[in-house]
Design a protein around this motif. Structure first.
Motif, mmCIF file in Angstrom:
data_model
loop_
_atom_site.group_PDB
_atom_site.id
_atom_site.type_symbol
_atom_site.label_atom_id
_atom_site.label_comp_id
_atom_site.label_asym_id
_atom_site.label_seq_id
_atom_site.Cartn_x
_atom_site.Cartn_y
_atom_site.Cartn_z
ATOM 1 N N THR A 1 1.342 -16.930 0.329
ATOM 2 C CA THR A 1 2.596 -16.466 -0.549
ATOM 3 C C THR A 1 3.748 -16.461 0.217
ATOM 4 O OG1 THR A 1 2.642 -14.213 -0.645
ATOM 5 C CG2 THR A 1 1.218 -15.598 -2.543
ATOM 6 N N PRO A 2 4.978 -16.415 -0.096
ATOM 7 C CA PRO A 2 6.069 -16.035 0.852
ATOM 8 C C PRO A 2 6.096 -14.977 1.558
ATOM 9 C CG PRO A 2 6.855 -17.210 -1.296
ATOM 10 C CD PRO A 2 5.485 -16.950 -1.598
ATOM 11 N N ALA A 3 5.420 -13.799 1.068
ATOM 12 C CA ALA A 3 5.281 -12.832 1.767
ATOM 13 C C ALA A 3 4.412 -12.950 3.082
ATOM 14 C CB ALA A 3 4.619 -11.585 0.844
ATOM 15 N N PRO A 4 4.803 -12.703 4.379
ATOM 16 C CA PRO A 4 4.099 -13.206 5.533
ATOM 17 C C PRO A 4 2.702 -12.401 5.385
ATOM 18 C CG PRO A 4 6.025 -12.991 6.132
ATOM 19 C CD PRO A 4 5.799 -12.250 4.486
ATOM 20 N N GLY A 5 1.472 -13.266 5.592
ATOM 21 C CA GLY A 5 0.303 -12.684 5.588
ATOM 22 C C GLY A 5 -0.532 -12.151 4.288
ATOM 23 N N TRP A 6 0.088 -12.480 3.200
ATOM 24 C CA TRP A 6 -0.313 -12.264 1.632
ATOM 25 C C TRP A 6 -0.711 -13.497 1.106
ATOM 26 C CZ3 TRP A 6 1.284 -7.378 -1.335
ATOM 27 C CH2 TRP A 6 1.072 -6.234 -0.390
ATOM 28 N N THR A 7 -1.911 -13.742 0.628
ATOM 29 C CA THR A 7 -2.343 -14.612 -0.342
ATOM 30 C C THR A 7 -2.257 -14.281 -1.886
ATOM 31 O OG1 THR A 7 -4.594 -13.640 -0.425
ATOM 32 C CG2 THR A 7 -3.997 -15.191 1.194
ATOM 33 N N ILE A 8 -2.140 -15.191 -2.699
ATOM 34 C CA ILE A 8 -2.243 -14.899 -4.050
ATOM 35 C C ILE A 8 -3.261 -13.601 -4.483
ATOM 36 C CG2 ILE A 8 -2.625 -15.657 -6.496
ATOM 37 C CD1 ILE A 8 -1.430 -18.275 -5.832
ATOM 38 N N ALA A 9 -4.392 -13.824 -3.864
ATOM 39 C CA ALA A 9 -5.150 -12.612 -3.979
ATOM 40 C C ALA A 9 -4.940 -11.334 -3.479
ATOM 41 C CB ALA A 9 -6.607 -12.969 -3.351
ATOM 42 N N ASP A 10 -4.160 -11.296 -2.393
ATOM 43 C CA ASP A 10 -3.529 -10.028 -2.107
ATOM 44 C C ASP A 10 -2.491 -9.672 -3.118
ATOM 45 O OD1 ASP A 10 -5.119 -10.236 0.351
ATOM 46 O OD2 ASP A 10 -3.595 -11.401 1.316
ATOM 47 N N GLN A 11 -1.820 -10.302 -3.441
ATOM 48 C CA GLN A 11 -0.738 -9.909 -4.456
ATOM 49 C C GLN A 11 -1.325 -9.465 -5.553
ATOM 50 O OE1 GLN A 11 2.650 -10.047 -3.644
ATOM 51 N NE2 GLN A 11 2.758 -11.626 -2.332
ATOM 52 N N ALA B 1 15.235 -2.275 -4.349
ATOM 53 C CA ALA B 1 14.836 -1.457 -5.527
ATOM 54 C C ALA B 1 13.459 -0.809 -4.984
ATOM 55 C CB ALA B 1 14.802 -1.997 -6.748
ATOM 56 N N TYR B 2 12.919 -0.454 -3.844
ATOM 57 C CA TYR B 2 11.991 -0.082 -3.328
ATOM 58 C C TYR B 2 12.134 0.629 -2.224
ATOM 59 C CZ TYR B 2 11.799 -4.316 -0.709
ATOM 60 O OH TYR B 2 12.019 -5.376 0.136
ATOM 61 N N ARG B 3 11.354 1.708 -1.931
ATOM 62 C CA ARG B 3 11.348 2.687 -0.860
ATOM 63 C C ARG B 3 10.648 2.023 0.155
ATOM 64 N NH1 ARG B 3 13.169 7.762 -1.014
ATOM 65 N NH2 ARG B 3 13.436 8.913 -3.262
ATOM 66 N N GLY B 4 10.988 2.427 1.297
ATOM 67 C CA GLY B 4 10.470 2.113 2.843
ATOM 68 C C GLY B 4 11.024 0.818 3.300
ATOM 69 N N PRO B 5 10.412 0.352 4.306
ATOM 70 C CA PRO B 5 10.907 -0.863 5.024
ATOM 71 C C PRO B 5 11.349 -1.928 4.116
ATOM 72 C CG PRO B 5 9.067 -0.140 6.225
ATOM 73 C CD PRO B 5 9.028 0.641 4.939
ATOM 74 N N ALA B 6 12.398 -2.433 4.553
ATOM 75 C CA ALA B 6 12.946 -4.037 3.803
ATOM 76 C C ALA B 6 12.166 -5.020 3.764
ATOM 77 C CB ALA B 6 14.395 -4.030 4.233
ATOM 78 N N GLY B 7 11.300 -5.095 4.907
ATOM 79 C CA GLY B 7 10.693 -6.424 5.064
ATOM 80 C C GLY B 7 11.541 -7.514 5.461
ATOM 81 N N GLU B 8 11.047 -8.581 5.641
ATOM 82 C CA GLU B 8 11.884 -9.912 6.227
ATOM 83 C C GLU B 8 12.748 -10.463 5.122
ATOM 84 O OE1 GLU B 8 9.575 -12.470 8.116
ATOM 85 O OE2 GLU B 8 8.122 -11.252 9.244
ATOM 86 N N GLY B 9 12.491 -10.264 4.067
ATOM 87 C CA GLY B 9 13.470 -10.905 2.987
ATOM 88 C C GLY B 9 12.942 -12.439 2.864
ATOM 89 N N ARG B 10 13.910 -13.164 2.366
ATOM 90 C CA ARG B 10 14.011 -14.676 2.180
ATOM 91 C C ARG B 10 15.395 -15.054 3.044
ATOM 92 N NH1 ARG B 10 9.859 -12.648 1.402
ATOM 93 N NH2 ARG B 10 8.856 -12.615 -0.441
ATOM 94 N N MET B 11 15.008 -16.386 3.546
ATOM 95 C CA MET B 11 16.152 -17.154 4.346
ATOM 96 C C MET B 11 17.031 -17.611 3.253
ATOM 97 S SD MET B 11 15.660 -16.034 7.407
ATOM 98 C CE MET B 11 16.561 -17.272 8.169
ATOM 99 N N PRO B 12 18.218 -18.158 3.503
ATOM 100 C CA PRO B 12 19.374 -18.935 2.854
ATOM 101 C C PRO B 12 18.441 -20.030 2.609
ATOM 102 C CG PRO B 12 20.464 -17.674 4.399
ATOM 103 C CD PRO B 12 18.996 -17.414 4.640
#
Length: 267
Positions: free
Chosen positions: A34-44, A248-259
């Motif tokens: 998925t677009p979240a680095p290192g995360w598969t659909i199963a991980d989500q 809208a969540y606590r903690g690290p922002a993460g990488e987000g998404r690119m334009p």
């Protein structure tokens, strides 16, 4: 904010929507990145299952939740990632069944909280309706990751109002994640719902405003789209800066998404 009963009804609807996204996938497809680095659909799905279980425990068994929270106090993200390992060897259809079961149990546990009672949570106790809104936020963000991985488009509904109001309550999380001082002046959100209704959230006299489609707004605050790809506008310097850091969540922002990362999946 809506009643607890209405919010839980919409939480259940969102839970089932995500289940339908993955229900027909074969086992290899569950390992799609998925677009979240290192995360598969199963991980989500595993993450959402764990969050449901955590919220259920907080509502139904506060003492057990307190021991879990104490163990994760110094590294919550690390604790969450470690907890996900329990799902690693579960076949996809069993994981989907666990996801549905934990989602249903979470709804029942929150519904059973006595009126006026707070639910312990990771930083501060929350009213059950706010915790339900947090669950809707989790489902929206991680569900979007799954949809993006599959090249699917989710049809937005007015259930997004729960997330928009939750984002108003959590406006300062983006500042906190970056060690910034949040402005003292409140914001106002003027959002166009999927139904065409206008949602006005915040003080009428606020001079710092954000406006645009509610779906775009929810993609922004879950950091599933870059602001450049969304039809949102700001009035006021603070509101404009907030569009760059909103979460809208606590903690690290993460990488987000690119334009332009999802130019073929415009909101």
């Amino acid at each position: 904010m809506a009643t607890l009963q209405d919010t839980l009804k919409d939480l259940s609807a969102d839970t089932e929507e995500i289940a339908r996204l993955v229900a027909s996938l074969d086992a290899p497809a569950w390992q799609t990145p998925t677009p979240a680095p290192g995360w598969t659909i199963a991980d989500q799905i595993a993450h959402l299952t764990f969050i449901f279980r955590l919220a259920k425990t907080a509502a139904a068994d506060p003492q057990t939740f307190a021991s879990i929270a104490a163990g994760a106090a110094h590294d919550f993200n690390g604790a969450v990632n470690a907890a996900l390992q329990q799902f690693n060897d579960i076949p996809p259809q069993q994981l989907l069944a666990a996801y549905r079961a934990e989602g249903e149990a979470c709804v029942h546990a929150l519904a059973a909280v006595p009126e006026g009672q707070m639910v312990p949570w990771l930083v501060n106790p929350l009213p059950p309706v706010v915790l339900a809104c947090a669950g809707i936020m989790e489902l929206f963000g991680h569900g979007q990751d799954i949809a993006d991985a599959l090249g699917a488009r989710r049809e937005p509904t007015d259930r997004l109002r729960h997330l928009a109001e939750f984002a108003f309550l959590t406006r300062d999380f983006g500042y906190q994640a970056r060690g910034m001082t949040a402005p003292s002046e409140p914001f106002r959100f003027e959002l166009t719902a999927p139904s065409g209704e206008i949602w006005r959230i915040g003080p009428d006299d606020a001079t710092q405003t954000v406006s645009g489609p509610a779906h775009d707004f929810c993609l922004l605050v879950t950091r599933r789209r870059h602001r450049d790809d969304l039809a949102l506008s700001a009035t006021g310097r603070d509101a404009d800066q907030w569009l760059d850091i909103a979460q809208a969540y606590r903690g690290p922002a993460g990488e987000g998404r690119m334009p332009g990362q999802f130019a073929d999946h415009r909101a």
